[in-house]
Enzyme design. Structure first.
Site, PDB file in Angstrom:
ATOM      1  CD  GLU A 125      -2.729   1.397   0.186  1.00  0.00           C
ATOM      2  OE1 GLU A 125      -3.733   0.689   0.089  1.00  0.00           O
ATOM      3  OE2 GLU A 125      -2.424   2.271  -0.653  1.00  0.00           O
ATOM      4  CG  ASP A 156       9.153   9.087  -6.690  1.00  0.00           C
ATOM      5  OD1 ASP A 156       9.542   7.911  -6.534  1.00  0.00           O
ATOM      6  OD2 ASP A 156       8.403   9.680  -5.885  1.00  0.00           O
ATOM      7  CE  LYS A 180       5.415   7.971  -5.008  1.00  0.00           C
ATOM      8  NZ  LYS A 180       5.493   9.287  -4.375  1.00  0.00           N
TER       9      LYS A 180
END
Ligand code: ADP
Ligand code: ASP
Ligand code: MG
Length: 820
Positions: free
Chosen positions: A609, A681, A685
């Site tokens: 998560e 980055d 995600k």
């Protein structure tokens, strides 16, 4: 009348024999009439067998080993009997020892140790121990008499496991007891044929002797005195949380002992059962314990089963072939052939297709069984009805049996058993359930035995408290915060959730430390410093696999690139993996899928998560929507706290260069802020989110529209970069100006739509959920078939050690809800 039997563990040392004598004197003081059966001193039977084998091979070292056995018995005399009364016992023992030496001399001369000779050889163990204890009792003024059971128990000549002729035996015992009222000290284990040839009743057979005498004499009770507090829910040497079963039926005790609970030798139950005599199993070393009473009925318990036992070493034979289908009498021929060759079968399992028959035997008989079956089924093999390699033997397997009359009353027992095994990645090779519903047996790999026993014991007897075993790599900010949170919560978890969280392994860059007993949650740093070894990840992972603990979880709190290569082997070994490290999930799609599939196949969890938005429930939300059948139309997200801060702060009256400088000063950016501004980055995600929604993108598929103009990107140093940023002030001011003119704001947004992922600096109007974002918050908006007119929005702090660690914690807790 009461018959007591003391096992080898009770007759093993001077101190333990003194304890036995104390128990006997207590009985005498109470006016009980007793008869007592003794085993050989603990370990002596095995030693005698070993010495016999040495002698039969002409190995002269047998002589030294024999001397050691003799000395053990003489030492017992010296320890138990005062010097002035020793002479008669020394003479008796000397006589036996001489006989034993002659026998061994004979064995070494003829180089042969037949089953018949072996029985005679083993008989010395019980004869010696019983002689000494009888003499010790007499020396204390007890009216005791040595009783050689060979004169009373009549058997056939099946040496090694002779069968008792009860008619003759019972008559002889009764006649003997009618002749004397002295307390009989009876040799366990041994008997003789009608011709007076020594036989034995099978290993562990002294229990049987006790029961034979108890039944013949119509005793009120038969007491089996041993070294544990009765029959327990599992072998206490294998399951430390096993506890005493207060009452148990003969049938249950029979099943448990048949499947390995060595505490009672299975045939012992029969004579007691026939005469309805209770058997008590008691602890010589803890007389206060009530022990176990075996009788026709047992008391109700809250548990669905009564106990678990195991046979550690068996061989599994599988006979397979299409010609077996529907052919009558195949199994009859098979099992009668085995029985003719005295190969006893422990468990049988046959698929209803009759395509194969599978059964378990003692591995000692495996080769012989193969020969017998090859011969018996030679015609079928040559006709191809049985496959050419259709008779297969698998070694290094164990049987576990769960036993209990309660199974008949409750449903779901086998479900619980198989779930516990499945959740721990234990493969069931074969299974059998007796139609009496008293026993369910499973055959598993031997190296899973301890894990399986403990997991099964946990679900059936300690359902209240479950244990999670954690292995943590990385004790930096996130790892240590997680440990701190865990420490603060551990009492709550134990009390309210009945969950014990055990940190078994810890590793940081320099040192690692593993302790199956659990590492202190408050002093882990100290333990790691004091006990830690130089870190080696392969060794760490290897140890996790060797421990093979149930409910194991590996937590990767690093951002290391190489560690991810261990995820797959760990999941494959049924260890769950929890990690904030996004390297694995943002590597190739194939690798991502492989990890997901392995976790599903092995019934363990791979949870991450915190890969996106720290502790915010983003991945869980997607997984929940996917599982419930919703379809994703669009995801828009601001997934970088740094970029969120920069664009939320870049408002009229500020300069872009100053905002970036401030972010750097506050430690929000990487040392080179371009690492954040590059969007890489964020790309990782959104890639992970895309994959979660079922879109199999690769990193190269993500379209990143650069935030920075070329001159900024190409500046050689960080200082140069800031100069170029200053030089580009007009460009950024222009962007802000253009947005303001439309009443909009600048936001750096990742979008997933129509299978495409893009990253772009965009402007949003006041209606957009991202318009009012502030600080360094993350935000994700999900537009789905169900959340269509208004999207589902998740918003909040998406970075920081506390929230990330608590996200890791939540993942670990969610594993606990699947626990076996
Ligand atoms: P003795 O020498 O008294 O005959 P054994 O060694 O034959 O003793 O049997 C006692 C041992 O049986 C215990 O020490 C224990 O390790 C083992 N055992 C196996 N299963 C069970 C069980 N379910 N309950 C109690 N003991 C068990
Ligand atoms: N001494 C024998 C054995 O070791 C019998 C027994 O202990 O019950 O098998
Ligand atoms: Mg025993």
């Amino acid at each position: 009348m009461k018959v007591l039997k003391f096992g080898g563990t009770s007759c093993g040392t001077v101190e333990s024999i003194q304890q036995v004598i104390q128990i006997l004197q207590d009985n005498i003081a109470k006016g009980e009439r007793i008869a007592v059966v003794y085993s050989a001193m603990g370990g002596v039977t095995n030693k005698l067998i070993e010495i016999g084998r040495m002698a039969s091979k002409g190995n002269v070292e047998y002589f030294d080993a024999l001397k050691a056995v003799e000395e053990r018995h003489f030492a017992a005399i010296r320890g138990l009997i005062d010097i002035k009364n020793q002479s008669s016992s020394i003479a008796k023992v000397r006589g036996l020892v001489n006989e034993l030496e002659d026998l061994l001399k004979g064995i070494s001369l003829i180089r042969e140790l037949s089953a018949r000779t072996l029985d005679l050889l083993m008989s010395f163990g019980e004869r010696l121990s019983t002689t000494i204890i009888t003499e010790a009792l007499k020396a204390r003024g007890v009216k005791a008499e040595f009783c050689d059971a060979r004169t009373l128990i009549r058997t056939n000549d099946h040496f090694g496991y002779a069968e008792v002729d009860f008619e003759v035996t019972n008559a002889q015992i009764l006649a003997h007891f009618a002749r004397t009222d002295a307390m009989q000290c009876i040799t366990g284990f041994i008997a003789s044929t009608a011709e007076g040839i020594t036989t034995t009743l099978g290993r562990g057979g002294s229990d049987y002797t006790g029961s034979i005498f108890g039944a013949a004499l119509d005793a009120d009770v038969i007491e089996i005195w041993t070294d544990v507090d009765g029959m327990m829910t599992a072998d206490p040497r294998k399951v430390s949380t096993a506890f005493t079963i207060p009452t148990i039926t003969y049938a249950e005790a029979m099943e448990l002992s048949h499947f390995g609970a060595k505490v009672i030798y299975p045939p012992s139950l029969q004579p007691a059962f026939v005469k309805n005599i209770p058997i008590k199993v008691l602890n010589t070393f803890n007389v206060a314990s009530e022990g176990t009473t075996v009788h026709t009925t047992s008391d109700e318990t809250p548990f669905a089963i009564t106990g678990i036992s195991s046979i550690d070493d068996i061989a599994l034979v599988n006979v397979q072939g299409s010609g077996l289908i529907g052919v009558a009498g195949v199994s009859a021929r098979l099992f009668s052939a085995l029985s003719r060759h005295k190969i006893s079968v422990i468990l049988i399992s046959q698929a209803s297709s009759e395509h194969s028959i599978c059964f378990a035997i003692d591995p000692k008989n495996a080769d012989r069984a193969k020969e017998v079956l090859d011969q018996t089924f030679a015609p079928e093999i040559s006709a191809g009805d049985i496959d050419r390699d259709g008779i297969q033997i698998q070694k290094n397997v164990s049987i576990i049996a769960i036993v209990g009359e309660g199974m008949r009353r409750s449903t779901g027992v086998s479900g619980k058993l198989f779930t516990a095994l499945g959740k721990n990645g234990i493969n069931v090779i074969a299974t059998a359930q007796g139609s009496s519903e008293l026993n369910i047996s499973v055959v598993i790999q031997k190296n899973d035995l301890s894990k399986a026993l403990n997991a099964i014991h946990g679900v059936f007897f300690q359902s209240e408290v479950r244990t999670l075993n954690l292995f943590i790599v990385g004790t930096g900010l996130i790892g240590s915060t997680f440990l701190k949170q865990l420490s603060a919560q551990s009492d709550y978890l134990a009390k309210e959730k009945l969950l014990k969280v055990n940190v078994v392994g810890l590793a940081r860059s320099k040192k690692m430390w593993l302790n199956p007993e659990g590492i202190s949650l408050t002093h882990w740093k100290q333990e790691l410093d004091e006990n830690g070894k130089t870190t080696s990840l392969p060794a760490f992972v290897q140890r996790i696999r060797e421990f093979n603990l149930p409910n194991s979880v590996f937590i990767d709190c690093t951002s290391d690139k190489d560690i991810i290569h261990y995820y797959h082997p760990l999941l494959d070994a049924s260890v769950s993996v929890v990690t904030p490290n996004k390297v694995a999930n943002s590597s190739s799609y194939a690798e991502y899928r492989r990890l997901q599939q392995t976790a599903v196949r092995k019934g363990v969890k791979f949870l991450y998560e915190t890969n996106v938005g720290a502790g915010l429930p983003i991945i869980n939300t997607i997984q929940g929507l996917m599982a419930s059948g919703d379809k994703f139309v669009k995801i828009e997200a601001i997934l970088s706290g740094t970029l969120s801060f920069i664009f939320n702060s870049f408002v009229a009256g500020t300069r872009f260069v100053d905002i970036v400088g401030e972010a750097k000063e506050k430690g929000y950016t990487e040392p080179d802020p371009r690492d954040d501004l590059s969007g890489l980055d964020v790309a990782r995600k959104i890639l992970i989110l895309a994959r979660e929604t079922g879109v199999g993108l690769e990193m190269s598929d993500i379209q990143i529209a650069p935030i920075l103009p070329d001159n900024c990107l190409q500046a050689p140093t960080v200082a140069d970069f800031f100069t170029e940023l200053e030089n580009s002030d007009a460009y950024f001011a222009g962007l802000l100006q253009a947005a303001a003119e439309k009443g909009e704001k600048l936001r750096y947004i990742a979008t997933l739509e129509n299978g495409k992922a893009t990253l772009q600096l965009r402007t949003v109007d006041a209606d957009h959920p991202f318009y009012s974002l502030s600080g360094a918050d993350n935000i994700v908006s999900f537009t789905t078939e169900r959340y269509n007119s208004r999207p589902l929005v998740v918003k909040g702090p998406g970075a920081g050690a506390e929230v990330t660690a608590s996200g890791v914690f939540a993942d670990v807790m969610s594993i606990s809800s699947y626990l076996s």
